[in-house]
Design an enzyme around this catalytic site. Sequence first.
Site, PDB file in Angstrom:
ATOM      1  N   ASP A  82       0.880  -1.167   0.000  1.00 12.94           N
ATOM      2  CA  ASP A  82       0.000   0.000   0.000  1.00 12.94           C
ATOM      3  C   ASP A  82       0.915   1.213   0.000  1.00 12.94           C
ATOM      4  OD1 ASP A  82      -1.642   2.139   0.548  1.00 12.94           O
ATOM      5  OD2 ASP A  82      -2.545   1.281   2.348  1.00 12.94           O
ATOM      6  N   TYR A 127      -7.016  14.468  -9.443  1.00 12.20           N
ATOM      7  CA  TYR A 127      -6.031  13.754 -10.260  1.00 12.20           C
ATOM      8  C   TYR A 127      -5.055  14.724 -10.916  1.00 12.20           C
ATOM      9  CZ  TYR A 127      -4.374  10.311 -13.725  1.00 12.20           C
ATOM     10  OH  TYR A 127      -3.621   9.466 -14.506  1.00 12.20           O
TER      11      TYR A 127
END
Length: 248
Positions: A64, A156
């Site tokens: 992760d 983003y």
Amino acid sequence: MPGLLDGQVAVVTGGAQGIGLAIAEAITGHGGRVLVADVDGDKAAEAVAPLASAGAEVAAVACDVTSAADQEAMIRSCVDRFGRVDLLVNNAGVTRDGYIAKLDESDFDAVVGVSLKGAWLGTRAVAPLFREQQGGGIVNMSSLSGKVGNPGQTNYSAAKAGLVGLTKASAKEMGRFGVRVNAVQPGLVRTAMTLAMKPEVYAAKEAEVPLGRAGTPEEVAGAVVFLASPLASYITGSVIEVTGGRGI
């Protein structure tokens, strides 16, 4: 004929599919060894199995990228498996699209956390090793969205623009240790994510490309191989656009 990356060991995050997997394949194709990291460790192992069967030196690990502990364990795993790390490709990313008024704060945090903070954590995890060995390379996967911005993707676009700043600051900070840090900005690339667009939206975006077509993950991977290779030995702090001319 020797490969461009003979003897090099790379770590590729988000490498279980799409552009990340294409990068891993390209690195092994040019003689490198690769640790593929992905939040889904089983998927990563499944993705590299064909490469291993074909004789490539590859391994997979769950990671992760928003976890500092996971990133540090990833680097240790690569050293334990291959004896060194020469290249880190910060490729992991997610999308959580939505217009500002409707975008949840958690969706902003998720995208910036994986794409931008994840790359920073990876850079921090590998920095002591690169400093000790007086060399190494980092390639950050930005996006054309980070240059031109996309409506509905403020999270983003911000994350991918931030990667450019991270690239340039890291290049200045780590250059004296022989470490090169560069970024790649893909444009419209044929992946599962882009092909899930509405056909008319995809066609409109493709029509904006001067070369008249979308790119492939393999074409993006080629830019990463170049930046990692001796051919780019005097290139650092740079951003290579792999866009077919879109956004110029």
